[in-house]
Design a protein around this motif. Structure first.
Motif, PDB file in Angstrom:
ATOM      1  N   PRO A  12       0.819  -1.217   0.000  1.00  0.00           N
ATOM      2  CA  PRO A  12       0.000   0.000   0.000  1.00  0.00           C
ATOM      3  C   PRO A  12       0.852   1.265   0.000  1.00  0.00           C
ATOM      4  N   ILE A  13       0.253   2.369  -0.404  1.00  0.00           N
ATOM      5  CA  ILE A  13       0.891   3.680  -0.280  1.00  0.00           C
ATOM      6  C   ILE A  13       0.856   4.066   1.193  1.00  0.00           C
ATOM      7  N   SER A  14       1.981   4.484   1.720  1.00  0.00           N
ATOM      8  CA  SER A  14       2.062   4.718   3.167  1.00  0.00           C
ATOM      9  C   SER A  14       1.183   5.884   3.616  1.00  0.00           C
ATOM     10  N   HIS A  15       1.125   6.960   2.834  1.00  0.00           N
ATOM     11  CA  HIS A  15       0.319   8.110   3.228  1.00  0.00           C
ATOM     12  C   HIS A  15      -0.255   8.798   1.994  1.00  0.00           C
ATOM     13  N   LEU A  16      -1.551   9.167   2.053  1.00  0.00           N
ATOM     14  CA  LEU A  16      -2.130  10.066   1.063  1.00  0.00           C
ATOM     15  C   LEU A  16      -2.316  11.473   1.626  1.00  0.00           C
ATOM     16  N   ASP A  17      -2.052  11.652   2.908  1.00  0.00           N
ATOM     17  CA  ASP A  17      -2.052  12.982   3.513  1.00  0.00           C
ATOM     18  C   ASP A  17      -0.895  13.756   2.890  1.00  0.00           C
ATOM     19  N   PRO A  18      -1.172  14.850   2.152  1.00  0.00           N
ATOM     20  CA  PRO A  18      -0.082  15.535   1.444  1.00  0.00           C
ATOM     21  C   PRO A  18       1.065  15.972   2.340  1.00  0.00           C
ATOM     22  N   GLN A  19       0.762  16.398   3.566  1.00  0.00           N
ATOM     23  CA  GLN A  19       1.837  16.849   4.456  1.00  0.00           C
ATOM     24  C   GLN A  19       2.666  15.675   5.009  1.00  0.00           C
ATOM     25  N   ARG A  20       2.191  14.452   4.820  1.00  0.00           N
ATOM     26  CA  ARG A  20       2.930  13.289   5.300  1.00  0.00           C
ATOM     27  C   ARG A  20       3.477  12.437   4.143  1.00  0.00           C
ATOM     28  N   ALA A  69       2.569  14.969  15.566  1.00  0.00           N
ATOM     29  CA  ALA A  69       1.802  13.742  15.353  1.00  0.00           C
ATOM     30  C   ALA A  69       1.734  13.373  13.872  1.00  0.00           C
ATOM     31  N   LEU A  70       1.944  14.356  13.006  1.00  0.00           N
ATOM     32  CA  LEU A  70       1.818  14.113  11.557  1.00  0.00           C
ATOM     33  C   LEU A  70       3.203  13.910  10.965  1.00  0.00           C
ATOM     34  N   THR A  71       3.820  12.804  11.310  1.00  0.00           N
ATOM     35  CA  THR A  71       5.191  12.531  10.895  1.00  0.00           C
ATOM     36  C   THR A  71       5.233  11.876   9.515  1.00  0.00           C
ATOM     37  N   GLY A  72       6.421  11.836   8.946  1.00  0.00           N
ATOM     38  CA  GLY A  72       6.649  11.084   7.717  1.00  0.00           C
ATOM     39  C   GLY A  72       6.958  11.920   6.507  1.00  0.00           C
ATOM     40  N   GLY A  73       6.557  13.184   6.499  1.00  0.00           N
ATOM     41  CA  GLY A  73       6.761  14.023   5.330  1.00  0.00           C
ATOM     42  C   GLY A  73       8.082  14.768   5.358  1.00  0.00           C
ATOM     43  N   PRO A  74       8.367  15.540   4.302  1.00  0.00           N
ATOM     44  CA  PRO A  74       9.600  16.341   4.284  1.00  0.00           C
ATOM     45  C   PRO A  74       9.550  17.436   5.337  1.00  0.00           C
ATOM     46  N   THR A  75      10.705  17.916   5.757  1.00  0.00           N
ATOM     47  CA  THR A  75      10.760  18.911   6.828  1.00  0.00           C
ATOM     48  C   THR A  75      11.498  20.179   6.425  1.00  0.00           C
ATOM     49  N   TYR A  76      11.704  20.385   5.134  1.00  0.00           N
ATOM     50  CA  TYR A  76      12.435  21.579   4.693  1.00  0.00           C
ATOM     51  C   TYR A  76      11.750  22.853   5.180  1.00  0.00           C
ATOM     52  N   LEU A  77      10.468  23.021   4.895  1.00  0.00           N
ATOM     53  CA  LEU A  77       9.780  24.266   5.211  1.00  0.00           C
ATOM     54  C   LEU A  77       9.753  24.518   6.714  1.00  0.00           C
ATOM     55  N   GLN A  78       9.507  23.461   7.487  1.00  0.00           N
ATOM     56  CA  GLN A  78       9.465  23.622   8.932  1.00  0.00           C
ATOM     57  C   GLN A  78      10.832  24.069   9.479  1.00  0.00           C
ATOM     58  N   LEU A  95      -4.826  12.670  11.834  1.00  0.00           N
ATOM     59  CA  LEU A  95      -4.219  11.405  11.414  1.00  0.00           C
ATOM     60  C   LEU A  95      -5.075  10.639  10.414  1.00  0.00           C
ATOM     61  N   HIS A  96      -6.337  11.003  10.279  1.00  0.00           N
ATOM     62  CA  HIS A  96      -7.240  10.287   9.380  1.00  0.00           C
ATOM     63  C   HIS A  96      -7.315  10.906   7.986  1.00  0.00           C
ATOM     64  N   LEU A  97      -6.608  12.006   7.767  1.00  0.00           N
ATOM     65  CA  LEU A  97      -6.725  12.694   6.476  1.00  0.00           C
ATOM     66  C   LEU A  97      -6.254  11.816   5.315  1.00  0.00           C
ATOM     67  N   GLY A  98      -5.306  10.932   5.572  1.00  0.00           N
ATOM     68  CA  GLY A  98      -4.785  10.085   4.515  1.00  0.00           C
ATOM     69  C   GLY A  98      -5.824   9.168   3.896  1.00  0.00           C
ATOM     70  N   ALA A  99      -6.896   8.877   4.618  1.00  0.00           N
ATOM     71  CA  ALA A  99      -7.952   8.017   4.080  1.00  0.00           C
ATOM     72  C   ALA A  99      -8.961   8.806   3.256  1.00  0.00           C
ATOM     73  N   ALA A 100      -8.958  10.124   3.407  1.00  0.00           N
ATOM     74  CA  ALA A 100      -9.915  10.948   2.661  1.00  0.00           C
ATOM     75  C   ALA A 100      -9.333  12.340   2.442  1.00  0.00           C
ATOM     76  N   PRO A 101      -8.245  12.450   1.666  1.00  0.00           N
ATOM     77  CA  PRO A 101      -7.658  13.777   1.423  1.00  0.00           C
ATOM     78  C   PRO A 101      -8.644  14.674   0.689  1.00  0.00           C
ATOM     79  N   PHE A 102      -8.527  15.981   0.928  1.00  0.00           N
ATOM     80  CA  PHE A 102      -9.453  16.947   0.342  1.00  0.00           C
ATOM     81  C   PHE A 102      -8.811  17.491  -0.928  1.00  0.00           C
ATOM     82  N   SER A 103      -9.421  17.225  -2.071  1.00  0.00           N
ATOM     83  CA  SER A 103      -8.764  17.422  -3.353  1.00  0.00           C
ATOM     84  C   SER A 103      -8.684  18.878  -3.792  1.00  0.00           C
ATOM     85  N   SER A 104      -7.533  19.211  -4.378  1.00  0.00           N
ATOM     86  CA  SER A 104      -7.352  20.457  -5.109  1.00  0.00           C
ATOM     87  C   SER A 104      -6.918  20.169  -6.541  1.00  0.00           C
TER      88      SER A 104
END
Length: 580
Positions: A72-80, A161-170, A235-244
């Protein structure tokens, strides 16, 4: 080979001068353009960032495009999102501030995606940047996307809590790797971290304590995707990301299937790269690479419009390469993923030993073990050829199979015993056996220690790990030395655990060069990264470059418009379509 100058398009900034390269002929099958040189420009003409994207020849609307993947894809949450599968799926439903126009042949143009341009360097010193949001960009429910929702998306990436994504901006906004100690994200609010403001609904402003000239590249990652606070499910955003983007997730069955269907509120006039040809994309998970490849080769039913996401496994490479009828249904391309024999410089402190390792390695043998030229290409540089401005060199020319005598000369009668940490996967064990053999013929004594595959990455990222050598890999987040050399070799970033600098290399003069080059405008950085790449290898030899991954994929007869991303080395779907 001969040098040539890349010519920049009108209205764009040329990033680098590139070198031409020869194409490798592998004989009985398709050849791999292993020396392909990437060219890149940053668009300065706003028209480059407008839509619609040029139509794809013979493409028609309709049909279901299927992607078959083992895991599976690990995350669909864009920030993760940070896996290759996630990064290639995200553009279907998430837009970022900037994006890449990519022809699949290494020719790249950075353009505005949600933003009208790839950003404005307000004071000319890379410390203050502004992005103007386009008119007409909307979420899947039709509400307009403003700077506030983009800012909120970036702000939520500060949430520990929203780990896994890139951290450049932060890290850049906080001016420290420990960004979560500088600002606390509180869900559901429009509060933004220090340095990030929205002067009005269409303006997003970044202010940094030091020059961040690579910001236009960093905001091409999904972490700059917008999100309204009222649609943030944590943490549940990855199951239903809000599309742009052009598609929206309509079904999510964890570990089984993801279905994406057209987003009626996506406006192609605002999008310079994407299309909306298929009715839907279906990601299905479970089949092994062998099973998925065999299904797609059979070309039956729904698999006629399917792509096997995983590369052709070594067990099937000769079959696929030798079947001329499959030639039109394969993708074959070099990738930006570089692999090294990483040397723990805290433990292997003798430069001559590290140099001897570089002379001793039999790269040709490693490539054969991996499956041949359709799987890997030998490498001798820190940055892969897919890096903009790459220049080939070999600091320790041992030939394709190594030079054990030169290695013995450097060892001067020593027989160093080195511990090689290896994952318990079949592939790493095979590569380790190959390396042990050719290093020992050069006078080394190699002890292999096995590490559980699912724990290896975390273990080698620990500063005090017990291994002298281990196999490592790196794929840049954008095709610049800025996302390779400082990340992997700046010793100031070394901490107790979680290190990207897995060679634990630290040298003040090299660190100073990182600072100097990072403060240069992007067009000036490319040649400087190239020079520093060679300097690090010649003066310090912190790793042994081994090979670059080659992408080899097969798809059904009704698949059209898919190419291997020049940025990430996996299939891009922005122009995908289903043939009638």
């Amino acid at each position: 080979m001969r040098a040539r100058t890349a010519v920049a398009a009108v209205g764009a900034i040329a990033l680098v001068v590139t070198l031409g390269a020869c194409t490798e002929n592998t004989g009985g099958g398709p050849s791999v353009d292993t020396g392909r040189q990437h060219t890149g420009i940053i668009a300065t003409d706003p028209s480059d960032s407008t839509g619609p994207a040029p139509p794809v020849e013979d493409a028609q609307r309709g049909g279901t495009f299927t992607v078959i993947r083992e895991t599976p894809i690990s995350h669909l949450d864009p920030q993760r999102t940070y896996s290759f599968a996630g990064l290639m799926a995200a553009p279907l439903f998430a837009r970022s501030l900037t994006t890449w126009k990519d022809d699949g042949q290494g020719n790249l143009v950075l353009v505005g995606d949600l933003a009208e341009t790839p950003g404005r360097d307000v004071d000319g010193d890379c410390t203050v940047w502004e992005f103007t949001v386009k008119d007409g960009v909307r979420f899947e429910d039709g509400r307009p996307i403003t700077a506030k929702e983009i800012g909120y998306g970036i702000a939520r990436s500060f949430d520990p809590a929203l780990t896994g994504g890139p951290t450049y901006l932060q890290e850049w906004l906080a001016d420290t790797p420990q960004y979560d100690t500088r600002w606390r994200f509180e869900p559901g609010r429009y509060a933004l971290p220090p340095g990030l403001t929205t002067p009005d609904e269409r303006t997003l402003r970044f202010e940094f304590a030091r020059a961040r000239c690579d910001l236009p590249y960093a905001v091409s990652l999904p972490s700059s995707a917008p999100l309204p606070p009222d649609r943030d499910t944590g943490l549940h955003l990855g199951a239903a990301p809000f599309s742009s983007g052009p598609y929206r997730v309509t079904r999510f069955r964890a570990g089984v299937e993801i279905v994406m269907e057209r987003n009626p509120h996506w406006d192609p006039a605002t999008d310079p790269v994407r299309h909306q040809y298929p009715d839907r994309f279906v990601w299905t998970f479970g089949p092994s690479p062998d099973a998925a490849t065999n299904r797609v080769i059979a070309d039956n039913g729904a698999d006629r419009s399917a792509l096997s996401w995983n590369y052709v496994p070594p067990s099937l490479v000769s079959r696929v390469a030798g079947d001329a009828a499959l030639r039109s249904r394969t993708l074959l391309s070099p990738t930006p993923s570089a692999n090294q024999l990483v040397i723990n410089n805290q433990r292997v402190t003798d430069l001559r030993v590290r140099q001897a390792l570089n002379y001793a390695v039999d790269r040709e043998g490693v490539v054969k073990v991996l499956g041949g030229a359709h799987v890997a290409s030998p490498a001798t540089t820190l940055m892969p050829p897919a890096t903009i401005g790459h220049r080939p060199y070999d600091a320790y020319p041992g030939g394709p199979t190594g030079d054990p005598e030169k290695a013995r000369e450097l060892l001067a009668g020593q027989s160093p015993e080195l511990v090689l940490g290896v994952a318990d996967s079949a592939q790493e064990q095979q590569v380790a056996t190959q390396l042990k053999g050719n290093l020992e013929r050069a006078g080394f004594r190699i002890v292999i220690r096995t590490i559980p595959d699912d724990a290896k990455l975390d273990e080698i990222k620990k500063r005090d790990n017990p291994w002298d050598l281990y196999l490592g890999s790196w794929a840049a987040d954008w095709p610049s030395g800025a996302s390779i050399l400082p990340v992997l070799y700046d010793g100031r970033s070394i901490r107790a655990a979680g290190n990207s600098n897995q060679s634990y290399f630290h040298h003040p003069a090299i660190n100073a060069e990182f600072d100097r080059i990072l403060a240069l405008p992007p067009p000036a950085q490319g040649p400087e990264w190239t020079k520093l790449d060679e300097r690090i290898m010649r003066e310090h030899a912190p790793v042994v470059p081994l090979y670059v991954d080659v992408a080899y994929l097969v798809h059904g007869s009704k698949v059209g418009g898919v190419f291997v991303s020049s940025v990430f080395g996996y299939p891009s779907f922005v122009t995908a379509h289903v043939k009638p």
